[in-house]
Enzyme design. Structure first.
Site, mmCIF file in Angstrom:
data_model
loop_
_atom_site.group_PDB
_atom_site.id
_atom_site.type_symbol
_atom_site.label_atom_id
_atom_site.label_comp_id
_atom_site.label_asym_id
_atom_site.label_seq_id
_atom_site.Cartn_x
_atom_site.Cartn_y
_atom_site.Cartn_z
ATOM 1 N N ASP A 96 0.890 -1.181 0.041
ATOM 2 C CA ASP A 96 -0.006 -0.121 -0.077
ATOM 3 C C ASP A 96 0.833 1.234 -0.141
ATOM 4 O O ASP A 96 1.961 1.091 0.374
ATOM 5 C CB ASP A 96 -0.912 0.063 1.220
ATOM 6 C CG ASP A 96 -0.059 -0.107 2.453
ATOM 7 O OD1 ASP A 96 0.887 -0.995 2.733
ATOM 8 O OD2 ASP A 96 -0.764 0.661 3.334
ATOM 9 N N GLU A 161 -0.115 -1.585 5.736
ATOM 10 C CA GLU A 161 1.009 -1.097 6.464
ATOM 11 C C GLU A 161 0.845 0.305 7.073
ATOM 12 O O GLU A 161 0.949 0.638 8.208
ATOM 13 C CB GLU A 161 2.315 -1.404 6.170
ATOM 14 C CG GLU A 161 3.453 -1.146 7.269
ATOM 15 C CD GLU A 161 3.983 0.424 7.419
ATOM 16 O OE1 GLU A 161 4.845 0.457 8.126
ATOM 17 O OE2 GLU A 161 3.499 0.994 6.368
#
Length: 433
Positions: A96, A161
């Site tokens: 991400d 994350e």
């Protein structure tokens, strides 16, 4: 996907600066792959497309990988290669990226992966941290071909994350790190090797009051004023406790109040208010100890003053502290000596060129000697992974320009990305001897 290749990449420039043991074609393929990843918009979501891309790439190189679904559009990726018996090294990066924000403020579109005439790739995730993840993947592919290691290499590519560490939490619960001897995370920590970082604790305090007209405040109970009392008491208590629990390398825990809201109109006593805070913690005054102090303050105010306060923990990421003299860190330091472009001074110089600023003073303040272990306040997926295995070797070390993380015009010199591919090959081989 549209490509933005520059002919200089094939004729010299950045390619000539990298390992002579790797062909120009191989280096170009690695650049293409990073560009593809940057062109996938995985802003706090959509990691499944990244995972499928990596799964297909790995399969083309003889490595089976599986997707671990998290929710719609989001999936972790796990791949593993073995070469006889030996240690198990987990290598990890997240898929991400944070929001690009106002795309019109970018010099080049944030999901273009544009390569400029200085051989710098622009785009969200170039630094944090698709370059690190891509470098790990190429190292895994090379080592699968060469078999220049003994034991097991396990790749964990994670979702979420940046917000919540959802993927690493899921993979930890599924016991993908339980048997690991070492963990290498490719976050953009290039001038030092992070072996310890503070924890991160998010919590919310809610205050309920009684609404009334502002001309008759005695008929109500002001939720904002009650919240301010709680805010001051909590902040004071955390400062007091933190002063007695300092970690030798991480320092003290601290608390920041970052969000606050309450009230509905100017002439009404508010019946609800809340604030949210983020604390950064050390093992001696960790998340559990800090939130216990917050809850005690709230409980005392509710009893003594008749407030209606409540506490909610919204994120709980533990502090991490590993051995700075581990075999994994030693392997990184030794391999770093072989790559001129990854020396600390060379990195400061190259990042200064990318930024268009002189970083010499910052370099002096940091110390431009050999690569060394360092600590950080920011958290990583290690906060989740180490829940299951606190004794494994840990190193957070990867390519990027940390000063550009989460900012407009994020970018990375391709020479650094390519150098890290070579570094990871050597590091993993040294560790898994």
């Amino acid at each position: 996907m549209k490509k933005f290749f520059n002919s200089i990449l094939l004729t010299g420039g950045v390619l000539a600066m990298t390992s002579m043991g790797v062909s120009a074609t191989e280096r170009q393929v690695a650049i293409n792959m990073l560009q593809d990843l940057v062109q996938i918009n995985s802003e706090n979501d959509n990691e499944a497309e990244v995972a499928r891309y990596l799964q297909k790439l790995l399969k083309q190189h003889g490595i089976e990988a599986k997707l671990i679904p998290y929710k719609d559009g989001r999936a972790n990726l796990v791949a593993e290669i073995k070469n006889g018996s030996g240690k198990t090294l987990v290598i990890s990066g997240h898929m991400d990226v944070v929001s690009a924000g106002d795309e019109s403020a970018w010099k080049y579109p944030p999901f273009s992966g544009h390569i400029d005439e200085q051989n710098v790739m622009w785009g969200r995730g170039t630094s944090d941290m698709k370059s690190g993840l891509a470098a790990l993947v190429w190292a895994l592919i090379d080592l699968n071909n060469s078999k220049n290691f003994k034991g097991t290499i396990r790749l964990l590519a994670t979702v979420g994350e940046e917000i919540g560490q959802y993927g690493s939490q899921q993979l930890t619960d599924l016991e993908y790190v339980k048997d690991a001897d070492g963990l290498l995370i490719a976050e953009p920590a290039n001038v030092g090797i992070i072996y310890a970082h503070k924890g991160s604790l998010n919590y919310k305090i809610s205050s309920k009051g009684v609404a009334a007209h502002s001309s008759m405040p005695e008929q109500g109970s002001n939720a904002i004023e009650n919240l301010v009392v709680a805010m001051e008491a909590i902040s004071s208590k955390i400062v007091e406790k933190a002063a007695t629990a300092e970690n030798k390398v991480l320092g003290k825990s601290f608390n920041n109040i970052t969000l606050m809201k309450g009230g509905v109109q100017i002439n009404s006593i508010p019946d609800y208010a809340e604030f949210e805070a983020n604390a950064r913690t050390v093992p001696e005054f960790d998340n559990q100890a800090l939130i216990a102090e917050v809850q005690k303050v709230v409980s005392d105010l509710n009893v003594q003053k008749g407030f209606q306060l409540s506490v909610e923990v919204t994120a709980d990421l533990a502090p991490v502290q590993a051995n700075p003299d581990s075999a994994l860190i030693k392997a990184i330091i030794e391999e770093n000596k072989n790559i001129p472009g990854l020396q600390v001074k060379a990195l400061f110089d190259s990042m200064g060129e990318v930024l268009g600023v002189d970083l010499s003073e910052k370099a002096k303040q940091f110390g431009i000697g050999p690569l060394r272990p360092i600590v950080a306040s920011g958290t990583t997926d290690a906060a989740q992974f180490t829940r299951a295995n606190k004794n494994m070797d840990l190193a957070v070390y990867g390519p990027g320009v940390p000063m550009l993380n989460h900012k407009v015009n994020e970018r990375i010199p391709l020479s650094q990305y390519l150098d890290f591919i070579e570094a990871y090959k050597g590091i993993i081989s040294r560790y898994l001897q």
